[in-house]
Design a protein around this motif. Structure first.
Motif, PDB file in Angstrom:
ATOM      1  N   GLU A  21       0.810  -1.207   0.000  1.00 55.13           N
ATOM      2  CA  GLU A  21       0.000   0.000   0.000  1.00 55.13           C
ATOM      3  C   GLU A  21       0.852   1.269   0.000  1.00 55.13           C
ATOM      4  O   GLU A  21       0.326   2.365  -0.175  1.00 55.13           O
ATOM      5  N   LYS A  22       2.136   1.130   0.212  1.00 58.29           N
ATOM      6  CA  LYS A  22       3.011   2.297   0.253  1.00 58.29           C
ATOM      7  C   LYS A  22       3.027   2.977  -1.107  1.00 58.29           C
ATOM      8  O   LYS A  22       3.048   2.312  -2.141  1.00 58.29           O
ATOM      9  N   GLU A  23       3.000   4.294  -1.106  1.00 57.87           N
ATOM     10  CA  GLU A  23       2.934   5.035  -2.356  1.00 57.87           C
ATOM     11  C   GLU A  23       4.211   5.847  -2.564  1.00 57.87           C
ATOM     12  O   GLU A  23       4.862   6.270  -1.600  1.00 57.87           O
ATOM     13  N   TYR A  24       4.536   6.048  -3.824  1.00 54.44           N
ATOM     14  CA  TYR A  24       5.733   6.789  -4.202  1.00 54.44           C
ATOM     15  C   TYR A  24       5.350   7.835  -5.243  1.00 54.44           C
ATOM     16  O   TYR A  24       4.473   7.593  -6.081  1.00 54.44           O
ATOM     17  N   TYR A  25       6.030   8.954  -5.186  1.00 58.19           N
ATOM     18  CA  TYR A  25       5.703  10.065  -6.066  1.00 58.19           C
ATOM     19  C   TYR A  25       6.976  10.625  -6.701  1.00 58.19           C
ATOM     20  O   TYR A  25       8.031  10.672  -6.057  1.00 58.19           O
ATOM     21  N   VAL A  26       6.841  11.057  -7.937  1.00 59.23           N
ATOM     22  CA  VAL A  26       7.917  11.769  -8.637  1.00 59.23           C
ATOM     23  C   VAL A  26       7.454  13.182  -8.932  1.00 59.23           C
ATOM     24  O   VAL A  26       6.311  13.392  -9.371  1.00 59.23           O
ATOM     25  N   ALA A  33      12.618  14.833  -8.453  1.00 58.74           N
ATOM     26  CA  ALA A  33      12.668  14.584  -7.023  1.00 58.74           C
ATOM     27  C   ALA A  33      11.635  13.500  -6.722  1.00 58.74           C
ATOM     28  O   ALA A  33      10.706  13.282  -7.499  1.00 58.74           O
ATOM     29  N   TYR A  34      11.800  12.809  -5.589  1.00 56.26           N
ATOM     30  CA  TYR A  34      10.821  11.784  -5.241  1.00 56.26           C
ATOM     31  C   TYR A  34      10.450  11.871  -3.767  1.00 56.26           C
ATOM     32  O   TYR A  34      11.168  12.456  -2.949  1.00 56.26           O
ATOM     33  N   SER A  35       9.288  11.292  -3.454  1.00 54.72           N
ATOM     34  CA  SER A  35       8.776  11.334  -2.089  1.00 54.72           C
ATOM     35  C   SER A  35       7.986  10.072  -1.796  1.00 54.72           C
ATOM     36  O   SER A  35       7.418   9.457  -2.699  1.00 54.72           O
ATOM     37  N   GLU A  36       7.947   9.704  -0.508  1.00 52.11           N
ATOM     38  CA  GLU A  36       7.125   8.577  -0.069  1.00 52.11           C
ATOM     39  C   GLU A  36       5.902   9.035   0.713  1.00 52.11           C
ATOM     40  O   GLU A  36       5.069   8.221   1.097  1.00 52.11           O
ATOM     41  N   ASP A  37       5.816  10.355   0.962  1.00 55.45           N
ATOM     42  CA  ASP A  37       4.651  10.856   1.708  1.00 55.45           C
ATOM     43  C   ASP A  37       3.989  12.077   1.075  1.00 55.45           C
ATOM     44  O   ASP A  37       2.957  12.542   1.558  1.00 55.45           O
ATOM     45  N   GLY A  38       4.568  12.604  -0.009  1.00 55.52           N
ATOM     46  CA  GLY A  38       3.998  13.769  -0.674  1.00 55.52           C
ATOM     47  C   GLY A  38       4.372  15.091  -0.038  1.00 55.52           C
ATOM     48  O   GLY A  38       4.001  16.149  -0.551  1.00 55.52           O
ATOM     49  N   TYR A  39       5.129  15.042   1.070  1.00 54.24           N
ATOM     50  CA  TYR A  39       5.536  16.257   1.778  1.00 54.24           C
ATOM     51  C   TYR A  39       7.042  16.500   1.700  1.00 54.24           C
ATOM     52  O   TYR A  39       7.479  17.644   1.538  1.00 54.24           O
ATOM     53  N   ILE A  75       3.417  16.507 -10.183  1.00 59.39           N
ATOM     54  CA  ILE A  75       3.632  15.340  -9.337  1.00 59.39           C
ATOM     55  C   ILE A  75       2.844  14.172  -9.915  1.00 59.39           C
ATOM     56  O   ILE A  75       1.665  14.315 -10.257  1.00 59.39           O
ATOM     57  N   VAL A  76       3.488  13.014 -10.017  1.00 59.97           N
ATOM     58  CA  VAL A  76       2.814  11.826 -10.529  1.00 59.97           C
ATOM     59  C   VAL A  76       3.150  10.648  -9.627  1.00 59.97           C
ATOM     60  O   VAL A  76       4.263  10.524  -9.121  1.00 59.97           O
ATOM     61  N   LYS A  77       2.163   9.779  -9.406  1.00 53.82           N
ATOM     62  CA  LYS A  77       2.373   8.582  -8.597  1.00 53.82           C
ATOM     63  C   LYS A  77       3.095   7.532  -9.446  1.00 53.82           C
ATOM     64  O   LYS A  77       2.761   7.336 -10.622  1.00 53.82           O
ATOM     65  N   VAL A  78       4.077   6.833  -8.845  1.00 51.28           N
ATOM     66  CA  VAL A  78       4.854   5.828  -9.572  1.00 51.28           C
ATOM     67  C   VAL A  78       4.990   4.576  -8.707  1.00 51.28           C
ATOM     68  O   VAL A  78       4.684   4.579  -7.517  1.00 51.28           O
TER      69      VAL A  78
END
Length: 312
Positions: free
Chosen positions: A24-29, A44-50, A292-295
């Motif tokens: 369920e963990k989400e990643y974002y670019v 850049a990337y994030s695991e929480d969107g913040y 920002i896009v989910k990957v």
């Protein structure tokens, strides 16, 4: 025996919960560029969107357009998993924008210049923004252009009086005729379409008139509008380049506060009340506006490897 079986079940249950949490963990670019925008795409990337970590770059160097820059990189993922990107290819003079696609942000298709404006007096094509319309099974591309003496204006000079235009495509090979997307009665740029649910859309936009130059929202029942009920601005003077991402029940709207050379964000659940969360976010130095896009985790792993091999 009963005790060992019980312990085994506990371990098994813990493993299943751990696997579920991992899945369920989400990643974002976050796509971005670095001034003066002549090097190309940075990420850049994030695991929480913040909180965002630098992935370096450039992952794609600009090859098309009169000035061969890459500003405002906008990315959306299509239903087949391919990521499509468009960008501003020149400050002035271009009648279109750049386009390329990828599945991993490392290997890219050949760059294309997509010409969309037929009026040769068009001053610019700025900040193309992609939106996938799942109801219409098509991609919508919107952008800002100035055609002098075409619209009423305030304090803006004729070569800085923008309106929003659009085209649609299913395959990035054929495109519908360019049409006017938004004329709110003032100079407008940097629009972003957000779908909340069926027949419920929000448009995030920059009022680019000289006294304002800030960001607000409007509402519509279709991704192509019409949009109305314009809000009061929720950002200060000299702000632009918004992008929105949904995290849990909230939408985060990131934006470039170019007046004070900072990057900021607000949080909202209803696009009516906006809370400044700039103190709760972190971004790489020099980060400029993109999308920002989910990957998947696989994409992040490949990008981290590319960073370690190419951009250290």
């Amino acid at each position: 025996m009963m005790k060992r079986a019980y312990l085994f079940l506990l371990v098994l249950l813990a493993g299943l919960v751990s696997c579920q949490q991992a899945s369920e963990k989400e990643y974002y670019v976050f796509t971005t560029f670095r001034e003066p925008a002549d090097k190309g795409l940075f990420l850049a990337y994030s695991e929480d969107g913040y909180h965002w970590s630098d992935l370096g770059g450039p992952y794609l160097a600009p090859e098309i357009g009169n000035q061969k820059v890459m500003r405002d990189p906008s990315v959306v993922q299509g239903p087949d998993g391919t990521f499509h990107m468009v960008w501003t290819s020149s400050w002035r003079g271009d009648l279109g924008f750049g386009y390329a696609s990828t599945t991993d942000f490392i290997n890219w298709s050949e760059q294309q210049f997509i010409e969309v404006m037929t009026d040769t007096s068009t001053v610019n094509v700025w900040a193309p923004e992609l939106f996938y319309d799942d109801g219409g099974e098509r991609f919508i591309i919107i952008w800002a252009s100035t055609i002098p003496f075409k619209f009423e204006k305030g304090e803006e000079e004729e070569r800085n009086n923008h309106r929003m235009y659009y085209t649609t495509t299913r395959d990035f090979k054929t495109f519908t005729e360019t049409k006017l997307f938004l004329d709110p009665g003032f100079s407008v740029i940097d629009c972003v379409i957000v779908k909340r649910k069926k027949d419920d859309y929000v448009l995030v936009l920059k009022d680019n008139t000289r006294p304002n130059r800030n960001i607000s929202v409007a509402f519509g029942k279709s991704p192509l509008g019409p949009f109305d009920n314009y809000s009061e601005p929720f950002t200060g003077f000299l702000t632009e380049g918004p992008t929105a991402v949904k995290i849990g029940n909230d939408y985060l709207i990131y934006y470039d506060s170019y007046g004070d050379k900072s990057y900021r964000a607000v949080k909202t659940s209803d696009f009516t009340v906006f809370t400044d969360i700039s103190g709760d976010i972190s971004l790489p130095e020099g980060h400029k506006h993109g999308t920002i896009v989910k990957v998947s985790k696989d994409v992040i792993d490949k990008l981290l490897q590319a960073k370690s091999e190419k951009f250290q």
